[in-house]
Design a protein around this motif. Sequence first.
Motif, PDB file in Angstrom:
ATOM      1  N   LYS A 116      90.614 -71.570 -37.088  1.00 21.62           N
ATOM      2  CA  LYS A 116      91.286 -70.300 -37.393  1.00 21.62           C
ATOM      3  C   LYS A 116      91.837 -70.251 -38.812  1.00 21.62           C
TER       4      LYS A 116
ATOM      5  N   ARG B  38      95.970 -64.720 -30.835  1.00 27.30           N
ATOM      6  CA  ARG B  38      95.152 -65.929 -30.650  1.00 27.30           C
ATOM      7  C   ARG B  38      94.286 -66.242 -31.865  1.00 27.30           C
ATOM      8  N   ASN B  39      94.188 -65.295 -32.814  1.00 25.05           N
ATOM      9  CA  ASN B  39      93.402 -65.526 -34.022  1.00 25.05           C
ATOM     10  C   ASN B  39      94.241 -66.096 -35.168  1.00 25.05           C
TER      11      ASN B  39
ATOM     12  N   THR C 280     100.490 -70.281 -33.805  1.00 26.23           N
ATOM     13  CA  THR C 280     101.148 -69.275 -32.973  1.00 26.23           C
ATOM     14  C   THR C 280     102.659 -69.295 -33.140  1.00 26.23           C
TER      15      THR C 280
ATOM     16  N   GLU D 132      97.533 -59.651 -24.897  1.00 22.74           N
ATOM     17  CA  GLU D 132      96.508 -60.638 -25.243  1.00 22.74           C
ATOM     18  C   GLU D 132      95.701 -61.024 -24.011  1.00 22.74           C
TER      19      GLU D 132
ATOM     20  N   SER E 149      94.189 -63.408 -21.282  1.00 22.03           N
ATOM     21  CA  SER E 149      94.918 -64.509 -20.665  1.00 22.03           C
ATOM     22  C   SER E 149      94.078 -65.140 -19.564  1.00 22.03           C
TER      23      SER E 149
ATOM     24  N   SER F 158      87.700 -68.298 -28.402  1.00 20.87           N
ATOM     25  CA  SER F 158      89.139 -68.235 -28.632  1.00 20.87           C
ATOM     26  C   SER F 158      89.870 -67.726 -27.394  1.00 20.87           C
ATOM     27  N   ILE F 159      89.237 -66.864 -26.614  1.00 23.98           N
ATOM     28  CA  ILE F 159      89.833 -66.399 -25.360  1.00 23.98           C
ATOM     29  C   ILE F 159      89.859 -67.539 -24.345  1.00 23.98           C
TER      30      ILE F 159
ATOM     31  N   TRP G 174      92.662 -70.093 -25.093  1.00 24.77           N
ATOM     32  CA  TRP G 174      93.994 -69.553 -25.359  1.00 24.77           C
ATOM     33  C   TRP G 174      95.006 -70.021 -24.320  1.00 24.77           C
ATOM     34  N   HIS G 175      96.285 -69.881 -24.652  1.00 22.79           N
ATOM     35  CA  HIS G 175      97.371 -70.292 -23.778  1.00 22.79           C
ATOM     36  C   HIS G 175      97.388 -69.507 -22.469  1.00 22.79           C
TER      37      HIS G 175
END
Length: 231
Positions: free
Chosen positions: A8, A123-124, A128, A149, A151, A190-191, A194-195
């Motif tokens: 990123k 997320r990009n 964070t 976002e 999830s 990235s999805i 992600w968290h």
Amino acid sequence: MSRASLEKKPAEVASMFDGIAARYDLTNDLISMGQDRRWRRLTVEAVAAMPGERVLDLAAGTGTSSEPFAADGAFVVPSDFSTGMLQVGKERRPDLPFVAGDAMRLPFADASFDAVTISFGLRNVADTSVALREMLRVVRPGGRVVICEFSTPTWAPFRKVYQEYLMRALPLVANAVTREKGSYDYLAESIRTWHTQVELAQLLLGAGWEHAAYRNVSGGIVALHRAVRPA
């Protein structure tokens, strides 16, 4: 156009979005089957901006997410680090004050907004926590943040289908529409990495926000997080 990596790097990610700016909104409509409009509407409702309030809309892209705030009488500042996105947005809505900005180094004074929101952009960002602290800095005491976002789907059988099949199909459809290879491969990855909902709430608290809470939308495909800057 070279695709961005999960490292990123800001210039890399910005360049990727520059390349898909012209068809970005159309592509989002197609790959979400129109659900992105509902997700954005729910975000606007969660921000609950009053007429005259100052709202910072980060990762605003072409300004689609900013328009409802302006229509409701708030003073909204669309900001993005992709100049290509900003150019498309400014041509379409010259009345909105588009500002180029990196979420990790926001070009705004302390406590200058009543609310800050970011949709499908956090997320990009390379770090964070740094971005969440910057959002805290530019919001007045008692102000709020709303994050929309992608999830983690809450139902395990659907989660597997979503991650293993839908995420593979997304780049194929998107690349056909945008005619840019690689962009949505990165976005799908990235999805996937992600968290979770709870993890992002914990990051908000760790960055100094309080009363962090979230709401699952579309079975957890998307989550809306909301928190408040301590008064």
